[in-house]
Design a protein around this motif. Structure first.
Motif, PDB file in Angstrom:
ATOM      1  N   MET A 185     -80.904  56.596 -61.188  1.00 27.23           N
ATOM      2  CA  MET A 185     -80.764  57.472 -60.044  1.00 27.23           C
ATOM      3  C   MET A 185     -81.877  57.496 -59.256  1.00 27.23           C
ATOM      4  N   SER A 186     -81.831  57.595 -57.970  1.00 31.67           N
ATOM      5  CA  SER A 186     -83.051  57.556 -56.799  1.00 31.67           C
ATOM      6  C   SER A 186     -83.593  58.873 -56.968  1.00 31.67           C
ATOM      7  N   ASN A 187     -84.964  58.858 -56.305  1.00 27.13           N
ATOM      8  CA  ASN A 187     -85.516  60.047 -55.992  1.00 27.13           C
ATOM      9  C   ASN A 187     -84.897  60.910 -54.919  1.00 27.13           C
ATOM     10  N   ALA A 188     -84.170  60.261 -53.966  1.00 27.43           N
ATOM     11  CA  ALA A 188     -83.428  61.334 -53.094  1.00 27.43           C
ATOM     12  C   ALA A 188     -82.379  61.946 -53.787  1.00 27.43           C
ATOM     13  N   LEU A 189     -81.725  61.543 -54.785  1.00 29.05           N
ATOM     14  CA  LEU A 189     -80.771  62.374 -55.325  1.00 29.05           C
ATOM     15  C   LEU A 189     -81.496  63.407 -56.132  1.00 29.05           C
ATOM     16  N   HIS A 190     -82.516  63.059 -56.770  1.00 30.46           N
ATOM     17  CA  HIS A 190     -83.269  64.048 -57.576  1.00 30.46           C
ATOM     18  C   HIS A 190     -83.650  65.300 -56.538  1.00 30.46           C
ATOM     19  N   THR A 191     -84.348  64.697 -55.582  1.00 31.47           N
ATOM     20  CA  THR A 191     -84.695  65.948 -54.461  1.00 31.47           C
ATOM     21  C   THR A 191     -83.540  66.781 -54.097  1.00 31.47           C
ATOM     22  N   ALA A 192     -82.220  66.100 -53.720  1.00 31.67           N
ATOM     23  CA  ALA A 192     -81.096  66.791 -53.307  1.00 31.67           C
ATOM     24  C   ALA A 192     -80.536  67.635 -54.250  1.00 31.67           C
ATOM     25  N   GLN A 193     -80.862  67.405 -55.570  1.00 32.10           N
ATOM     26  CA  GLN A 193     -80.349  68.414 -56.703  1.00 32.10           C
ATOM     27  C   GLN A 193     -81.411  69.394 -56.823  1.00 32.10           C
ATOM     28  N   LEU A 194     -82.662  69.023 -56.657  1.00 35.14           N
ATOM     29  CA  LEU A 194     -83.654  70.201 -56.898  1.00 35.14           C
ATOM     30  C   LEU A 194     -83.620  71.244 -55.598  1.00 35.14           C
ATOM     31  N   MET A 195     -83.168  70.666 -54.213  1.00 37.07           N
ATOM     32  CA  MET A 195     -83.077  71.618 -53.368  1.00 37.07           C
ATOM     33  C   MET A 195     -81.842  72.386 -53.428  1.00 37.07           C
ATOM     34  N   ASN A 196     -80.871  71.868 -54.057  1.00 37.43           N
ATOM     35  CA  ASN A 196     -79.695  72.862 -54.404  1.00 37.43           C
ATOM     36  C   ASN A 196     -80.096  74.000 -55.310  1.00 37.43           C
ATOM     37  N   LEU A 197     -80.798  73.562 -56.432  1.00 37.74           N
ATOM     38  CA  LEU A 197     -81.613  74.552 -57.320  1.00 37.74           C
ATOM     39  C   LEU A 197     -82.264  75.845 -56.767  1.00 37.74           C
ATOM     40  N   THR A 198     -82.930  75.102 -55.555  1.00 36.06           N
ATOM     41  CA  THR A 198     -84.044  76.163 -55.058  1.00 36.06           C
ATOM     42  C   THR A 198     -83.272  77.220 -54.237  1.00 36.06           C
ATOM     43  N   ALA A 199     -81.996  76.814 -53.650  1.00 39.34           N
ATOM     44  CA  ALA A 199     -81.056  77.659 -52.920  1.00 39.34           C
ATOM     45  C   ALA A 199     -80.361  78.723 -53.954  1.00 39.34           C
ATOM     46  N   ARG A 200     -80.289  78.699 -55.219  1.00 44.65           N
ATOM     47  CA  ARG A 200     -79.799  79.463 -55.929  1.00 44.65           C
ATOM     48  C   ARG A 200     -80.825  80.775 -56.262  1.00 44.65           C
TER      49      ARG A 200
END
Length: 75
Positions: A1-16
């Motif tokens: 998995m790329s860092n971009a994918l990790h970042t996107a997943q983390l950004m989705n978590l921050t919106a929760r």
């Protein structure tokens, strides 16, 4: 998995909104650290690119060197 994918997943978590406060802060911290790591890696790679590859991405040597010289925390 790329860092971009990790970042996107983390950004989705921050919106929760349902995360406990400590978990929310931990996720935000993880997002920042991931962004810093990505900048560090890409800037290191940028300074080593061949001139024809820089041309392909629309940069000249001087612009690439200026970007590569930035510290990881700077946008």
């Amino acid at each position: 998995m790329s860092n971009a994918l990790h970042t996107a997943q983390l950004m989705n978590l921050t919106a929760r909104k349902d995360l406990p406060m400590v978990a929310g802060l931990a996720v935000k911290f993880a997002v920042v650290v991931t962004q810093w790591d990505t900048r560090r890696k890409t800037r290191r790679a940028l300074k080593d690119l061949e001139p024809h590859l820089l041309h392909d991405i629309g940069l000249d040597r001087l612009s690439a060197q200026a970007e590569a010289a930035k510290p990881f925390w700077q946008d």
